[in-house]
Motif scaffolding. Structure first.
Motif, PDB file in Angstrom:
ATOM      1  N   GLU A 298      53.843  11.141  33.059  1.00  0.00           N
ATOM      2  CA  GLU A 298      53.677  11.396  31.877  1.00  0.00           C
ATOM      3  C   GLU A 298      53.880   9.821  31.246  1.00  0.00           C
ATOM      4  OE1 GLU A 298      55.130  14.180  30.063  1.00  0.00           O
ATOM      5  OE2 GLU A 298      54.846  15.304  32.344  1.00  0.00           O
TER       6      GLU A 298
ATOM      7  N   LYS B 282      50.211  18.604  34.770  1.00  0.00           N
ATOM      8  CA  LYS B 282      50.813  17.677  35.033  1.00  0.00           C
ATOM      9  C   LYS B 282      51.799  17.898  36.262  1.00  0.00           C
ATOM     10  CE  LYS B 282      49.961  13.871  31.338  1.00  0.00           C
ATOM     11  NZ  LYS B 282      50.883  13.177  30.408  1.00  0.00           N
TER      12      LYS B 282
ATOM     13  N   THR C 189      48.077  18.404  29.647  1.00  0.00           N
ATOM     14  CA  THR C 189      49.058  19.439  29.052  1.00  0.00           C
ATOM     15  C   THR C 189      50.248  18.787  30.294  1.00  0.00           C
ATOM     16  OG1 THR C 189      49.009  21.561  29.984  1.00  0.00           O
ATOM     17  CG2 THR C 189      48.029  21.326  27.901  1.00  0.00           C
ATOM     18  N   HIS C 190      51.241  18.594  29.525  1.00  0.00           N
ATOM     19  CA  HIS C 190      51.953  19.479  30.935  1.00  0.00           C
ATOM     20  C   HIS C 190      52.339  19.892  31.841  1.00  0.00           C
ATOM     21  CE1 HIS C 190      56.748  17.754  31.995  1.00  0.00           C
ATOM     22  NE2 HIS C 190      57.129  19.027  31.845  1.00  0.00           N
TER      23      HIS C 190
END
Length: 89
Positions: A47, A6, A2-3
């Motif tokens: 990303e 990260k 998931t963001h």
């Protein structure tokens, strides 16, 4: 990954001791064997998942490595504190 995970990975990598960064580079190099030369600065965009170096498997390997280093550092600090306490007694 998931963001949020990260972001956490990014922070963990930034806090690694210099000696442990060599292992991070090793993980990245193993994930993309076309990168044979090392440079002084490595920039990783967590990303951009299209690059082979940022496959989910690689991100998780990095995450587990940096978490293990973080836990080992905390354990070492606790042990050092206990040794200091025992030495004072």
């Amino acid at each position: 990954m998931t963001h949020r995970e990260k972001i956490q990975l990014h922070k963990l990598i930034q806090n690694l001791p210099r000696d442990n960064l060599v292992q991070v580079v090793g993980v990245l190099r193993r994930s993309d064997s076309s990168k044979t030369n090392l440079c002084d600065d490595i920039t990783i965009d967590l990303e951009k998942e299209v690059r082979p170096v940022l496959r989910h498997e690689t991100l998780w390997r990095l995450y587990y490595y940096v978490r293990a280093v973080e836990k080992a550092r905390k354990l070492s600090a606790i042990q050092d504190a206990q040794i200091n306490l025992n030495a004072k007694v």
